[in-house]
Design a protein around this motif. Sequence first.
Motif, PDB file in Angstrom:
ATOM      1  N   SER A  34     -10.751  11.984   2.556  1.00 45.56           N
ATOM      2  CA  SER A  34      -9.284  11.966   2.598  1.00 45.56           C
ATOM      3  C   SER A  34      -8.755  13.023   3.553  1.00 45.56           C
ATOM      4  O   SER A  34      -7.717  12.848   4.175  1.00 45.56           O
ATOM      5  CB  SER A  34      -8.708  12.244   1.214  1.00 45.56           C
ATOM      6  OG  SER A  34      -9.120  11.265   0.316  1.00 45.56           O
ATOM      7  N   ILE A  37      -4.881   2.771  -8.405  1.00 46.10           N
ATOM      8  CA  ILE A  37      -5.508   3.499  -7.295  1.00 46.10           C
ATOM      9  C   ILE A  37      -6.916   2.948  -7.084  1.00 46.10           C
ATOM     10  O   ILE A  37      -7.690   2.807  -8.041  1.00 46.10           O
ATOM     11  CB  ILE A  37      -5.567   5.013  -7.588  1.00 46.10           C
ATOM     12  CG1 ILE A  37      -4.158   5.611  -7.473  1.00 46.10           C
ATOM     13  CG2 ILE A  37      -6.513   5.726  -6.630  1.00 46.10           C
ATOM     14  CD1 ILE A  37      -4.098   7.110  -7.657  1.00 46.10           C
ATOM     15  N   ALA A  88      -2.360  10.509  -3.286  1.00 44.61           N
ATOM     16  CA  ALA A  88      -2.319   9.122  -3.768  1.00 44.61           C
ATOM     17  C   ALA A  88      -1.434   9.019  -5.011  1.00 44.61           C
ATOM     18  O   ALA A  88      -0.770   8.009  -5.228  1.00 44.61           O
ATOM     19  CB  ALA A  88      -3.729   8.627  -4.066  1.00 44.61           C
ATOM     20  N   GLY A 138      -2.456   2.495  -4.459  1.00 40.20           N
ATOM     21  CA  GLY A 138      -2.835   3.781  -3.876  1.00 40.20           C
ATOM     22  C   GLY A 138      -4.302   3.754  -3.478  1.00 40.20           C
ATOM     23  O   GLY A 138      -5.080   2.962  -4.003  1.00 40.20           O
ATOM     24  N   ASN A 180       0.832  -1.205   0.000  1.00 35.47           N
ATOM     25  CA  ASN A 180       0.000   0.000   0.000  1.00 35.47           C
ATOM     26  C   ASN A 180       0.864   1.252   0.000  1.00 35.47           C
ATOM     27  O   ASN A 180       1.928   1.282   0.601  1.00 35.47           O
ATOM     28  CB  ASN A 180      -0.917   0.032   1.227  1.00 35.47           C
ATOM     29  CG  ASN A 180      -1.974  -1.052   1.179  1.00 35.47           C
ATOM     30  OD1 ASN A 180      -2.030  -1.796   0.203  1.00 35.47           O
ATOM     31  ND2 ASN A 180      -2.785  -1.142   2.203  1.00 35.47           N
ATOM     32  N   GLY A 181       0.356   2.283  -0.649  1.00 35.33           N
ATOM     33  CA  GLY A 181       1.114   3.528  -0.708  1.00 35.33           C
ATOM     34  C   GLY A 181       2.067   3.518  -1.883  1.00 35.33           C
ATOM     35  O   GLY A 181       2.162   4.485  -2.601  1.00 35.33           O
ATOM     36  N   ILE A 241      -7.874   6.108  -2.146  1.00 38.65           N
ATOM     37  CA  ILE A 241      -8.592   7.354  -1.874  1.00 38.65           C
ATOM     38  C   ILE A 241      -9.904   6.960  -1.207  1.00 38.65           C
ATOM     39  O   ILE A 241     -10.619   6.100  -1.715  1.00 38.65           O
ATOM     40  CB  ILE A 241      -8.907   8.100  -3.187  1.00 38.65           C
ATOM     41  CG1 ILE A 241      -7.621   8.437  -3.947  1.00 38.65           C
ATOM     42  CG2 ILE A 241      -9.712   9.351  -2.907  1.00 38.65           C
ATOM     43  CD1 ILE A 241      -7.864   8.836  -5.385  1.00 38.65           C
TER      44      ILE A 241
END
Length: 261
Positions: free
Chosen positions: A96, A173, A165, A90, A85-86, A92
Motif C-alpha cells: 500500500s 474491503i 481503506a 475498499g 471503488n474507494g 488493500i
Amino acid sequence: MSDPILRYEHVDISYNGMQAVSDISFSVNQGEILGIVGESGSGKSTLIKAAMGLLGDAGLVTRGDIYYKDINLADLSQAEIRKLNGQELGMIFQNSGSAFCPIRTVGAQLYESMTEHKSITKEEFRKRAINVFSKIGFEDGDRILESYPFELSGGMQQRVGIAVALLSNPGIIFADEPTSALDVSVQKQVVDEMLMARNNFGTTIVLVTHNIGVIGAMADKVLVMKDGKMVEYGDTSQVITDPKEEYTRKLMDAVPRLRRA
Ligand SMILES: Nc1ncnc2c1ncn2[C@@H]1O[C@H](COP(=O)(O)OP(=O)(O)O)[C@@H](O)[C@H]1O
Ligand SMILES: [Mg+2]
C-alpha cells in the motif's frame, strides 16, 4: 443472519478465453472475514479482481453472478465497477505504501483522496482520520498525518494503507496478500489492525493470502483454492482443525501459525 453483503454464484472467469477460475460459489455476511487461501496461481487474486473491476482487458466473467448487496457486478463493465471503488469497495494491496507520493505528507494525500468523493473540511478530515487511527491501534495519529511516507517503515505504511481503506467507510474491503511483504513481527500487527477494524467498525473483509496462518488468526470462514477450483469451504475452525483435503493440510504444514490475540 443478515443477507450476505457479497455473494458469488457459480462464477467462471477466463483470460483470453482460457478458463482461470471455475464454478466458484460463496457468500460473506456483514462484519464477517472470509479468507481465500491457496498456492500461487490457484486463482485467488482473479477471484477478487472480478469484484473490483480489475481483471484487465484479457479477463472476463464468463458465467455466474457476483452480487454486492443487490448489485450484480457480473452485469457491469469493469469501468462501471470501478466507480464503486474507494466508496463501496475498499482495497488493500501487498504494498500500500507504494501508492503514496514521496514528497507530500501522508495527511495531505489522504485529505486529497477523500475530497475526491465528498466535500469535507480539513478539520473534519483530521478528526475522522485520528479517530480511525486510534480505533485500529495507532496512538500517534497526529504524527502519522504530518509524516512523509519515507519517514514510515514498510510495515507502518501498510498499516496506514489499511487505515486509508477504512477512512471512506466502504461496505467491504478486499485485501490481496496484505501481509506477504512484511516481516513476521509486523504481520501480526497488520492482522491485529484488520481485526480491530472489523470489531470497531463492523467492516466486512475478504482476505486473500497464501499464508494459512494469517487465515487462522483472523478469518471466520475460509475458501481453499487449487488450480482455479474451490476444494474446501467452511468455518475456519472446522477447516483448520479437520481439513478434508490433503492439499489443505499441506498448506497448513508449510507456514508457521500466527495466534489470534
Ligand atoms: N492478466 C492475466 N492474463 C492472463 N492470465 C492471467 C492473468 N492474470 C492471472 N492469470 C492466470 O490466471 C491464473 C490464476 O492467477 P491468479 O489469480 O493471479 O492466482 P493467485 O492470486 O492465486 O496467485 C494463473 O494461471 C495465471 O497465470
Ligand atoms: Mg495473487
